[in-house]
Scaffold this active site. Structure first.
Site, PDB file in Angstrom:
ATOM      1  N   LYS A   1      -4.241   1.400  12.696  1.00 31.71           N
ATOM      2  CA  LYS A   1      -5.017   1.692  11.480  1.00 31.71           C
ATOM      3  C   LYS A   1      -4.285   1.166  10.248  1.00 31.71           C
ATOM      4  O   LYS A   1      -4.870   0.510   9.401  1.00 31.71           O
ATOM      5  CB  LYS A   1      -5.213   3.192  11.341  1.00 31.71           C
ATOM      6  CG  LYS A   1      -5.605   3.662   9.943  1.00 31.71           C
ATOM      7  CD  LYS A   1      -5.848   5.147   9.859  1.00 31.71           C
ATOM      8  CE  LYS A   1      -4.705   5.921   9.302  1.00 31.71           C
ATOM      9  NZ  LYS A   1      -4.485   5.891   7.869  1.00 31.71           N
ATOM     10  N   ASN A   2      -2.967   1.466  10.163  1.00 34.01           N
ATOM     11  CA  ASN A   2      -2.251   1.164   8.932  1.00 34.01           C
ATOM     12  C   ASN A   2      -1.887  -0.311   8.793  1.00 34.01           C
ATOM     13  O   ASN A   2      -1.435  -0.727   7.725  1.00 34.01           O
ATOM     14  CB  ASN A   2      -1.032   2.079   8.798  1.00 34.01           C
ATOM     15  CG  ASN A   2      -1.476   3.531   8.590  1.00 34.01           C
ATOM     16  OD1 ASN A   2      -2.626   3.776   8.215  1.00 34.01           O
ATOM     17  ND2 ASN A   2      -0.599   4.465   8.859  1.00 34.01           N
TER      18      ASN A   2
ATOM     19  N   ARG B   1       1.832  11.411  -3.927  1.00 36.18           N
ATOM     20  CA  ARG B   1       1.483  10.027  -3.558  1.00 36.18           C
ATOM     21  C   ARG B   1       1.317   9.128  -4.785  1.00 36.18           C
ATOM     22  O   ARG B   1       0.275   8.545  -5.039  1.00 36.18           O
ATOM     23  CB  ARG B   1       0.241   9.997  -2.669  1.00 36.18           C
ATOM     24  CG  ARG B   1       0.410  10.893  -1.457  1.00 36.18           C
ATOM     25  CD  ARG B   1      -0.619  10.707  -0.422  1.00 36.18           C
ATOM     26  NE  ARG B   1      -0.333   9.516   0.412  1.00 36.18           N
ATOM     27  CZ  ARG B   1      -1.071   9.185   1.457  1.00 36.18           C
ATOM     28  NH1 ARG B   1      -2.141   9.885   1.752  1.00 36.18           N
ATOM     29  NH2 ARG B   1      -0.755   8.135   2.195  1.00 36.18           N
TER      30      ARG B   1
ATOM     31  N   ARG C   1     -11.173   9.626  10.470  1.00 32.61           N
ATOM     32  CA  ARG C   1     -10.637   8.519   9.660  1.00 32.61           C
ATOM     33  C   ARG C   1      -9.648   7.682  10.468  1.00 32.61           C
ATOM     34  O   ARG C   1      -9.469   6.492  10.215  1.00 32.61           O
ATOM     35  CB  ARG C   1      -9.909   9.076   8.423  1.00 32.61           C
ATOM     36  CG  ARG C   1     -10.805   9.573   7.310  1.00 32.61           C
ATOM     37  CD  ARG C   1      -9.981   9.936   6.093  1.00 32.61           C
ATOM     38  NE  ARG C   1      -9.038   8.878   5.764  1.00 32.61           N
ATOM     39  CZ  ARG C   1      -7.813   9.100   5.272  1.00 32.61           C
ATOM     40  NH1 ARG C   1      -7.401  10.338   5.059  1.00 32.61           N
ATOM     41  NH2 ARG C   1      -7.005   8.085   4.992  1.00 32.61           N
TER      42      ARG C   1
ATOM     43  N   CYS D   1      -4.919  11.267   2.577  1.00 38.27           N
ATOM     44  CA  CYS D   1      -4.491  12.612   2.957  1.00 38.27           C
ATOM     45  C   CYS D   1      -3.726  13.292   1.822  1.00 38.27           C
ATOM     46  O   CYS D   1      -2.893  12.683   1.167  1.00 38.27           O
ATOM     47  CB  CYS D   1      -3.589  12.537   4.181  1.00 38.27           C
ATOM     48  SG  CYS D   1      -4.471  11.999   5.646  1.00 38.27           S
TER      49      CYS D   1
ATOM     50  N   ASP E   1       4.027  10.615  10.306  1.00 35.74           N
ATOM     51  CA  ASP E   1       2.656  10.837  10.770  1.00 35.74           C
ATOM     52  C   ASP E   1       2.606  11.604  12.085  1.00 35.74           C
ATOM     53  O   ASP E   1       1.551  12.095  12.469  1.00 35.74           O
ATOM     54  CB  ASP E   1       1.904   9.512  10.927  1.00 35.74           C
ATOM     55  CG  ASP E   1       1.693   8.828   9.596  1.00 35.74           C
ATOM     56  OD1 ASP E   1       1.323   7.646   9.583  1.00 35.74           O
ATOM     57  OD2 ASP E   1       1.932   9.478   8.568  1.00 35.74           O
TER      58      ASP E   1
HETATM   59  C1  EPZ Z   1       1.446   4.948   4.425  1.00 41.24           C
HETATM   60  O1  EPZ Z   1       1.110   5.689   3.281  1.00 41.24           O
HETATM   61  C2  EPZ Z   1       0.468   5.376   5.488  1.00 41.24           C
HETATM   62  N1  EPZ Z   1      -0.883   5.073   5.040  1.00 41.24           N
HETATM   63  C3  EPZ Z   1       0.609   6.859   5.769  1.00 41.24           C
HETATM   64  O2  EPZ Z   1      -0.218   7.134   6.876  1.00 41.24           O
HETATM   65  C4  EPZ Z   1       2.048   7.165   6.169  1.00 41.24           C
HETATM   66  O3  EPZ Z   1       2.191   8.561   6.297  1.00 41.24           O
HETATM   67  C5  EPZ Z   1       3.001   6.661   5.066  1.00 41.24           C
HETATM   68  O4  EPZ Z   1       2.767   5.266   4.857  1.00 41.24           O
HETATM   69  C6  EPZ Z   1       4.474   6.851   5.451  1.00 41.24           C
HETATM   70  O5  EPZ Z   1       4.718   6.304   6.707  1.00 41.24           O
HETATM   71  C7  EPZ Z   1      -1.324   3.814   5.114  1.00 41.24           C
HETATM   72  O6  EPZ Z   1      -0.597   2.922   5.519  1.00 41.24           O
HETATM   73  C8  EPZ Z   1      -2.746   3.585   4.673  1.00 41.24           C
HETATM   74  P1  EPZ Z   1       4.505   5.312   1.302  1.00 41.24           P
HETATM   75  P2  EPZ Z   1       1.734   5.251   1.850  1.00 41.24           P
HETATM   76  O7  EPZ Z   1       4.151   4.498   0.115  1.00 41.24           O
HETATM   77  O8  EPZ Z   1       1.815   3.786   1.811  1.00 41.24           O
HETATM   78  C9  EPZ Z   1       6.603   7.744  -2.199  1.00 41.24           C
HETATM   79  C10 EPZ Z   1      -1.665   8.368   8.150  1.00 41.24           C
HETATM   80  O9  EPZ Z   1      -1.547   9.501   8.611  1.00 41.24           O
HETATM   81  N2  EPZ Z   1       6.042   6.718  -3.085  1.00 41.24           N
HETATM   82  O10 EPZ Z   1       5.305   4.705   2.385  1.00 41.24           O
HETATM   83  O11 EPZ Z   1       0.970   5.949   0.802  1.00 41.24           O
HETATM   84  C11 EPZ Z   1       5.533   8.600  -1.564  1.00 41.24           C
HETATM   85  O12 EPZ Z   1       5.155   9.650  -2.426  1.00 41.24           O
HETATM   86  C12 EPZ Z   1      -1.257   8.095   6.741  1.00 41.24           C
HETATM   87  O13 EPZ Z   1      -2.061   7.356   8.794  1.00 41.24           O
HETATM   88  C13 EPZ Z   1       6.408   6.723  -4.435  1.00 41.24           C
HETATM   89  O14 EPZ Z   1       7.164   7.573  -4.886  1.00 41.24           O
HETATM   90  O15 EPZ Z   1       3.177   5.882   1.973  1.00 41.24           O
HETATM   91  C14 EPZ Z   1       6.211   9.082  -0.318  1.00 41.24           C
HETATM   92  O16 EPZ Z   1       7.028  10.196  -0.635  1.00 41.24           O
HETATM   93  C15 EPZ Z   1      -0.875   9.354   5.995  1.00 41.24           C
HETATM   94  N3  EPZ Z   1       5.890   5.760  -5.249  1.00 41.24           N
HETATM   95  C16 EPZ Z   1       7.092   7.914   0.090  1.00 41.24           C
HETATM   96  O17 EPZ Z   1       7.226   7.104  -1.083  1.00 41.24           O
HETATM   97  C17 EPZ Z   1       5.049   4.775  -4.785  1.00 41.24           C
HETATM   98  O18 EPZ Z   1       4.624   3.911  -5.581  1.00 41.24           O
HETATM   99  C18 EPZ Z   1       6.496   7.027   1.198  1.00 41.24           C
HETATM  100  O19 EPZ Z   1       5.189   6.667   0.795  1.00 41.24           O
HETATM  101  C19 EPZ Z   1       4.699   4.788  -3.408  1.00 41.24           C
HETATM  102  C20 EPZ Z   1       5.214   5.754  -2.587  1.00 41.24           C
END
Ligand code: EPZ
Length: 432
Positions: free
Chosen positions: A22-23, A122, A397, A117, A305
């Site tokens: 998915k991702n 985020r 989803r 989610c 996840d």
């Molecule tokens: C991706 O989300 C995935 N979603 C999520 O999968 C997954 O849980 C997550 O990566 C972590 O592995 C998709 O790929 C569509 P991050 P993403 O940016 O990209 C912080 C699922 O269940 N952060 O890696 O949103 C953030 O708050 C979903 O399939 C900032 O601070 O995650 C978090 O604490 C849920 N500033 C950490 O980084 C930013 O600009 C990791 O977030 C971006 C992120």
């Protein structure tokens, strides 16, 4: 109201297969807009996030045709509107990649703020930091993110947080920028590598994906290609945990065992047998998993996840297990629901202290987010008696035909709504 009805206690036995990641798919589909000719993408999972994203892409002018058996063609060669502000954009997190793709393609983009989610704040500050470093002007107002640049010029970008989304979005924005972009402290997840491989298949010059430093040399143009998405690491891990939770014996096919190493390691630590083969893993559960301590980390650490499914499994483990959620600040909304089944879990900030109980008992539950929902399904498979789960849109989803796959392995699970059983049999050959 659709819901899942599960009568727990059946062992999962047999063979299943996982679909495309998915991702990775939610990054690859928008990336295809950068090509001067159509792309054919195979092994696309038939899940709501992908369906929503194809509708968003069509709404801005992309021609998408479903070729059956998980293949679709994406043709972004015509007029593509730079504004993607429909409510659909707010339904998922993956729509955020329209920013990087449309900024690179049109030099201008407006999208609604993404959804996804509710597992923490985020923020998107690292995405914005990357776009601004490449020369874009980014503003957010009235829930709309605007980015524009006369020209995008390569730069070195240090990510303050390891972010999958920011890593992928900056790659998309940089592939046609002038000069070289270096992403430092990049995310290394398999789906980041898959998006980079897709970009290179279109003629991009992305090196180092899978390490914490990715170098992108801008190219003049990209051309259409045919590409097959990697298997979904998280779906595979979900079935591994479900097999362990039901004391079952399940072989999960079409996986990349390397991507599952952290899950395999923790399951073995719990006394579960995991046999790795070339493109499959076999999981033979132990009836009472041993206690473990677990912290979710960026890849190759244990994936956030799968924290929620693992919490369900450990709720009937021996002794006290401690889980620390190292990525998101609020990813324990499933715990209240597990407590209704008799789980003994205390949450303090990012730490869950799980005192294993003899058994869970069925209850009426609500899914609160994608992986919380599947954690409740796993708990229902383990529990004594019947479990009902509502708000299935969260689960739909990210999982394709989940109840059909589980029922084929022996689970007593069905989807009902308004008194009748809904045969949610999707004719993949017709649809996607
Ligand atoms: C991706 O989300 C995935 N979603 C999520 O999968 C997954 O849980 C997550 O990566 C972590 O592995 C998709 O790929 C569509 P991050 P993403 O940016 O990209 C912080 C699922 O269940 N952060 O890696 O949103 C953030 O708050 C979903 O399939 C900032 O601070 O995650 C978090 O604490 C849920 N500033 C950490 O980084 C930013 O600009 C990791 O977030 C971006 C992120």
């Amino acid at each position: 109201m659709e819901k899942l009805l599960i009568n727990g206690g059946n062992r999962l036995v047999g063979t299943t297969r996982v679909g495309g990641a998915k991702n990775a798919a939610v990054g690859i589909l928008p990336a295809a807009l950068l090509a001067d000719s159509p792309c054919i993408i195979n092994n696309v999972p038939y899940i709501d996030d992908v369906i929503t994203l194809t509708k968003i892409l069509e709404s801005i002018g992309t021609k998408i045709s479903f070729m059956g058996s998980g293949s679709l063609s994406v043709n972004g060669t015509g007029h593509i509107d730079y504004r993607a502000v429909s409510d659909m954009v707010k339904r998922m997190r993956g729509s955020i990649y329209l920013l990087g793709a449309l900024l690179a393609r049109n030099g201008k983009v407006e999208t609604a703020y993404p959804g996804g989610c509710e597992i923490g704040a985020r923020p998107i500050d690292q995405h914005i930091k990357g776009f601004e470093a490449l020369g874009a002007k980014v503003t957010i107002s009235h829930g709309v993110i605007r980015a524009e640049a006369d020209r995008l010029v390569g730069n070195e970008i240090y990510l303050d947080v390891v972010s999958i989304g920011a890593t992928i979005n900056i790659m998309l924005a940089a592939v046609k920028a002038e000069g070289t972009t270096v992403i430092v402290n990049a995310a290394k997840e398999p789906h980041v590598v898959d998006v980079a491989n897709f970009l290179n298949a279109m003629g991009a010059n992305v090196k180092g994906a899978g390490t914490d430093t990715i170098r992108i040399k801008g190219v003049e143009s990209l051309s259409g290609c045919e590409y097959t998405i990697i298997p979904d690491q998280i779906e595979a891990g979900t079935f591994m945990i479900a097999a362990a939770a039901t004391c079952g014996d399940v072989t999960i096919k079409d996986v990349i065992p390397k991507h599952l190493e952290s899950i395999t390691a923790k399951l073995i630590e719990m006394g579960v047998e995991v046999i790795e083969m070339e493109d499959s893993v076999r999981v033979r559960g132990t009836c009472r998993p041993k206690k473990i301590n677990l912290k979710t980390l960026p890849y190759p650490g244990f994936p956030t996840d799968l924290q929620q499914p693992m919490t369900a499994l450990l709720s009937t483990g021996e002794g006290m297990s401690i889980i620390t959620e190292g990525i998101f600040e609020f990813r324990y909304r499933h715990v209240d629901e597990l407590r209704r089944m008799g789980a003994n879990i205390k949450v303090e900030d990012r730490v869950a202290i799980i005192q294993g109980v003899e058994k869970l008992t069925g209850a009426s539950l609500k899914a609160t987010d994608l992986r919380a929902g599947v954690a409740l399904v796993i708990a229902g498979l383990m529990a004594e008696g019947q479990t009902e789960i509502e708000d299935l849109h969260h689960i739909d989803r990210g999982y394709e035909n989940l109840e059909e796959k589980l029922a084929a392995l022996g689970a007593d699970i069905k989807r009902v709504g308004k008194g009748e059983t809904i045969l949610k049999k999707v004719d993949k050959d017709a649809a996607i």
